[in-house]
Enzyme design. Sequence first.
Site, mmCIF file in Angstrom:
data_model
loop_
_atom_site.group_PDB
_atom_site.id
_atom_site.type_symbol
_atom_site.label_atom_id
_atom_site.label_comp_id
_atom_site.label_asym_id
_atom_site.label_seq_id
_atom_site.Cartn_x
_atom_site.Cartn_y
_atom_site.Cartn_z
ATOM 1 N N LYS A 46 30.169 33.576 38.284
ATOM 2 C CA LYS A 46 29.260 34.389 39.104
ATOM 3 C C LYS A 46 28.243 35.110 38.216
ATOM 4 O O LYS A 46 27.042 35.039 38.451
ATOM 5 C CB LYS A 46 30.056 35.416 39.937
ATOM 6 C CG LYS A 46 31.077 34.777 40.875
ATOM 7 C CD LYS A 46 31.731 35.785 41.802
ATOM 8 C CE LYS A 46 32.669 36.763 41.128
ATOM 9 N NZ LYS A 46 33.896 36.150 40.562
ATOM 10 N N ARG A 69 35.249 42.305 47.904
ATOM 11 C CA ARG A 69 36.475 41.661 47.429
ATOM 12 C C ARG A 69 37.630 41.849 48.402
ATOM 13 O O ARG A 69 38.714 41.330 48.151
ATOM 14 C CB ARG A 69 36.878 42.279 46.095
ATOM 15 C CG ARG A 69 36.569 41.429 44.856
ATOM 16 C CD ARG A 69 37.019 42.240 43.657
ATOM 17 N NE ARG A 69 37.225 41.499 42.459
ATOM 18 C CZ ARG A 69 36.319 41.379 41.485
ATOM 19 N NH1 ARG A 69 35.120 41.889 41.621
ATOM 20 N NH2 ARG A 69 36.621 40.740 40.378
ATOM 21 N N ARG A 80 36.853 33.726 27.307
ATOM 22 C CA ARG A 80 35.992 34.901 27.416
ATOM 23 C C ARG A 80 36.610 36.094 26.683
ATOM 24 O O ARG A 80 35.893 36.928 26.122
ATOM 25 C CB ARG A 80 35.783 35.246 28.903
ATOM 26 C CG ARG A 80 34.806 36.376 29.141
ATOM 27 C CD ARG A 80 34.470 36.501 30.604
ATOM 28 N NE ARG A 80 35.551 37.082 31.388
ATOM 29 C CZ ARG A 80 35.538 37.202 32.713
ATOM 30 N NH1 ARG A 80 34.507 36.773 33.409
ATOM 31 N NH2 ARG A 80 36.555 37.754 33.348
ATOM 32 N N ARG A 104 37.264 42.133 26.872
ATOM 33 C CA ARG A 104 37.597 42.961 28.032
ATOM 34 C C ARG A 104 39.101 43.202 28.125
ATOM 35 O O ARG A 104 39.887 42.277 27.967
ATOM 36 C CB ARG A 104 37.133 42.262 29.320
ATOM 37 C CG ARG A 104 35.693 42.505 29.643
ATOM 38 C CD ARG A 104 35.219 41.654 30.797
ATOM 39 N NE ARG A 104 36.022 41.772 32.012
ATOM 40 C CZ ARG A 104 35.692 41.215 33.164
ATOM 41 N NH1 ARG A 104 34.578 40.520 33.265
ATOM 42 N NH2 ARG A 104 36.469 41.350 34.226
ATOM 43 N N ARG A 138 45.360 39.054 38.477
ATOM 44 C CA ARG A 138 44.024 39.034 39.101
ATOM 45 C C ARG A 138 43.856 37.811 39.995
ATOM 46 O O ARG A 138 43.219 37.884 41.047
ATOM 47 C CB ARG A 138 42.935 39.072 38.020
ATOM 48 C CG ARG A 138 42.724 40.508 37.529
ATOM 49 C CD ARG A 138 42.069 40.556 36.175
ATOM 50 N NE ARG A 138 40.716 40.063 36.177
ATOM 51 C CZ ARG A 138 40.118 39.583 35.083
ATOM 52 N NH1 ARG A 138 40.775 39.514 33.943
ATOM 53 N NH2 ARG A 138 38.880 39.176 35.144
HETATM 54 P P1 AMP Z 1 34.756 41.634 37.517
HETATM 55 O O1 AMP Z 1 33.863 41.987 36.370
HETATM 56 O O2 AMP Z 1 34.007 41.306 38.778
HETATM 57 O O3 AMP Z 1 35.780 40.588 37.152
HETATM 58 O O4 AMP Z 1 35.575 42.963 37.861
HETATM 59 C C1 AMP Z 1 36.463 43.537 36.924
HETATM 60 C C2 AMP Z 1 37.451 44.443 37.645
HETATM 61 O O5 AMP Z 1 36.743 45.533 38.268
HETATM 62 C C3 AMP Z 1 38.234 43.800 38.779
HETATM 63 O O6 AMP Z 1 39.367 43.088 38.328
HETATM 64 C C4 AMP Z 1 38.618 45.031 39.601
HETATM 65 O O7 AMP Z 1 39.666 45.747 38.981
HETATM 66 C C5 AMP Z 1 37.362 45.869 39.492
HETATM 67 N N1 AMP Z 1 36.429 45.557 40.595
HETATM 68 C C6 AMP Z 1 35.225 44.929 40.484
HETATM 69 N N2 AMP Z 1 34.659 44.774 41.689
HETATM 70 C C7 AMP Z 1 35.533 45.299 42.590
HETATM 71 C C8 AMP Z 1 35.541 45.413 44.007
HETATM 72 N N3 AMP Z 1 34.531 44.937 44.768
HETATM 73 N N4 AMP Z 1 36.608 46.010 44.592
HETATM 74 C C9 AMP Z 1 37.618 46.500 43.854
HETATM 75 N N5 AMP Z 1 37.702 46.396 42.529
HETATM 76 C C10 AMP Z 1 36.661 45.806 41.890
#
Ligand code: AMP
Length: 191
Positions: free
Chosen positions: A14, A89, A128, A134, A146
Amino acid sequence: MKYYVLFGPPGAGKGTHAGALAQKYNLKHLSTGELLRAEIAAGSPLGIQARDLIAAGNLVPDEVVEGMIEAAFDSIKDVDGFLLDGFPRTLPQAEALDRITAARNSEVTGVISIMIPDEEVFRRIARRAEIEGRADDASQATIAHRIETYHAQTEPLIEYYRNAGKYHEVNGYPGTIEEVRERVLTMVESI
Ligand code: AMP
């Protein structure tokens, strides 16, 4: 204003494909994960609240991300729309997004879903982890959690957006980054 949602499991690409789309359609790319990581880096109260949840592979509370998205919609003006990456999400987040866009006399324009199998999620996130460092990429158990969270809480959105006639899916695997980008751009062109 256009409101596109980039959808897919962790590691689907994404973030990788958001840039080309945002540039082509003059959209502001909004990644809730990136916004949250910025809050953590800044040591804000919101970041402190989110840090342990994210490191454990859990979602942060719906109200937190909904507030961040609404604040961004309010403050960012010089674009033709938004490209949401990692939001919504959960079903309540999708319903909140419908309310937030309706309040702006608009609606979600389309959902572009990039699909990859779970085994590929593991492979990509492991790769990654070496590059980005991260915390939530670091352990196999966190990655597995996740993926579980994605299946349990995020996957139901496919049905939600399919029923709304807004769901558009491309294969994120197999294919090179360039091939997948072409699929994504072609899909958006058809919406
Ligand atoms: P990402 O960079 O999109 O993989 O997001 C990293 C982490 O941020 C996720 O695993 C969640 O813990 C948190 N996070 C990101 N977006 C959301 C969302 N829309 N709702 C809840 N938690 C989120």
